[in-house]
Design a protein around this motif. Structure first.
Motif, PDB file in Angstrom:
ATOM      1  N   GLU A  65     -53.580  14.233 -26.525  1.00  0.00           N
ATOM      2  CA  GLU A  65     -54.348  14.545 -25.317  1.00  0.00           C
ATOM      3  C   GLU A  65     -54.966  13.283 -24.724  1.00  0.00           C
ATOM      4  O   GLU A  65     -54.971  13.091 -23.503  1.00  0.00           O
ATOM      5  N   LEU A  66     -55.485  12.401 -25.591  1.00  0.00           N
ATOM      6  CA  LEU A  66     -56.095  11.168 -25.107  1.00  0.00           C
ATOM      7  C   LEU A  66     -55.076  10.242 -24.471  1.00  0.00           C
ATOM      8  O   LEU A  66     -55.376   9.527 -23.495  1.00  0.00           O
ATOM      9  N   LEU A  67     -53.860  10.228 -24.991  1.00  0.00           N
ATOM     10  CA  LEU A  67     -52.812   9.371 -24.433  1.00  0.00           C
ATOM     11  C   LEU A  67     -52.384   9.807 -23.046  1.00  0.00           C
ATOM     12  O   LEU A  67     -51.845   9.002 -22.264  1.00  0.00           O
ATOM     13  N   LYS A  68     -52.624  11.076 -22.732  1.00  0.00           N
ATOM     14  CA  LYS A  68     -52.260  11.580 -21.410  1.00  0.00           C
ATOM     15  C   LYS A  68     -53.295  11.207 -20.360  1.00  0.00           C
ATOM     16  O   LYS A  68     -53.035  11.273 -19.161  1.00  0.00           O
ATOM     17  N   VAL A  69     -54.493  10.840 -20.798  1.00  0.00           N
ATOM     18  CA  VAL A  69     -55.584  10.527 -19.853  1.00  0.00           C
ATOM     19  C   VAL A  69     -55.324   9.180 -19.195  1.00  0.00           C
ATOM     20  O   VAL A  69     -54.984   8.207 -19.842  1.00  0.00           O
TER      21      VAL A  69
END
Length: 240
Positions: free
Chosen positions: A236-240
């Protein structure tokens, strides 16, 4: 398989209530596996079909679990749920919902253990007073309540997100990881406060200990779900 006819062979352990099932959902490999989960199909199989053998298993919670052995059980393409080689998303979705609901079940186990402990501590007299009046016992019960309520709301959040069609991979894994450990802590605290009476088979607390251990290991242990939750958070953080 040949044309639209399939023959299923294999063994599955720890199948709940297989002896009363009219139908079994059998997850089988029907094609080449890949990262997308292809190659898995789900068959709706008659629970009394020829070639199915059930063996009762002895479990810590004394529940009805069975080893299910399938020996060339015939099935057709019409028995496939979710499409040939496309069953894995259905399996994942089903397991995620089952895990979230089991977290709520664990909350119930822990909550009842807390109720029994609070009641016992208020009536068990030692040194001329209820043991619940001692600060050490009060602190232990407060810790148990904290575990019950945190597990409750993590579980409710996971169920709510699933019920509303929202992504919940992270929430379900967090709920299962935390609730599995929290339930163990609550039941351990209950046994410490009850002392010897907690191990008496005529007293209900031992049921909650058995169920807490069984549910902790079912549908993925806490370490497994911690790893899954971490992976979901990183993704999820990599998508931000």
């Amino acid at each position: 398989h040949k044309d639209d006819t399939f023959s299923i062979s294999g063994t599955k352990l720890f199948v709940h209530n297989a002896h009363t099932a009219s139908y079994l959902l059998v997850v089988a490999r029907t094609g080449k596996a890949n990262a997308a989960g292809d190659g898995i199909s789900i068959f709706i199989v008659d629970g009394k079909a020829p070639g199915i053998a059930l063996t009762p298993l002895i479990t810590i919670a004394a529940d009805k679990q069975f080893e299910v052995a399938l020996d060339k059980v015939p099935c057709s393409a019409g028995d496939i749920l979710g499409g040939l080689n496309k069953g894995w998303p259905v399996v994942e979705n089903t397991l995620r919902k089952a895990t979230a609901l089991q977290c709520v079940e664990m909350v119930g186990v822990a909550h009842k253990a807390l109720e029994l402990t609070a009641s016992y501590a208020s009536t068990r007299i030692q040194f001329g007073r209820p043991i619940g009046s001692f600060q050490a016992v009060q602190h232990r019960i407060a810790d148990m309540l904290t575990d019950v309520e945190s597990a409750r709301w993590l579980s409710y959040q996971a169920v709510w997100r699933l019920a509303n069609g929202m992504p919940a991979v992270r929430e379900v894994s967090i709920a299962k990881a935390w609730t599995s450990d929290a339930c163990q802590r609550v039941v351990s605290g209950a046994h410490h406060i009850h002392a010897g009476v907690g191990y008496d088979l005529d007293y209900d607390l031992h049921y909650h200990f058995e169920w807490s251990k069984a549910l902790e290991l079912n549908l993925g242990s806490a370490p497994m779900h911690k790893e899954m939750g971490e992976s979901a958070i990183i993704e999820e953080l990599l998508k931000v």
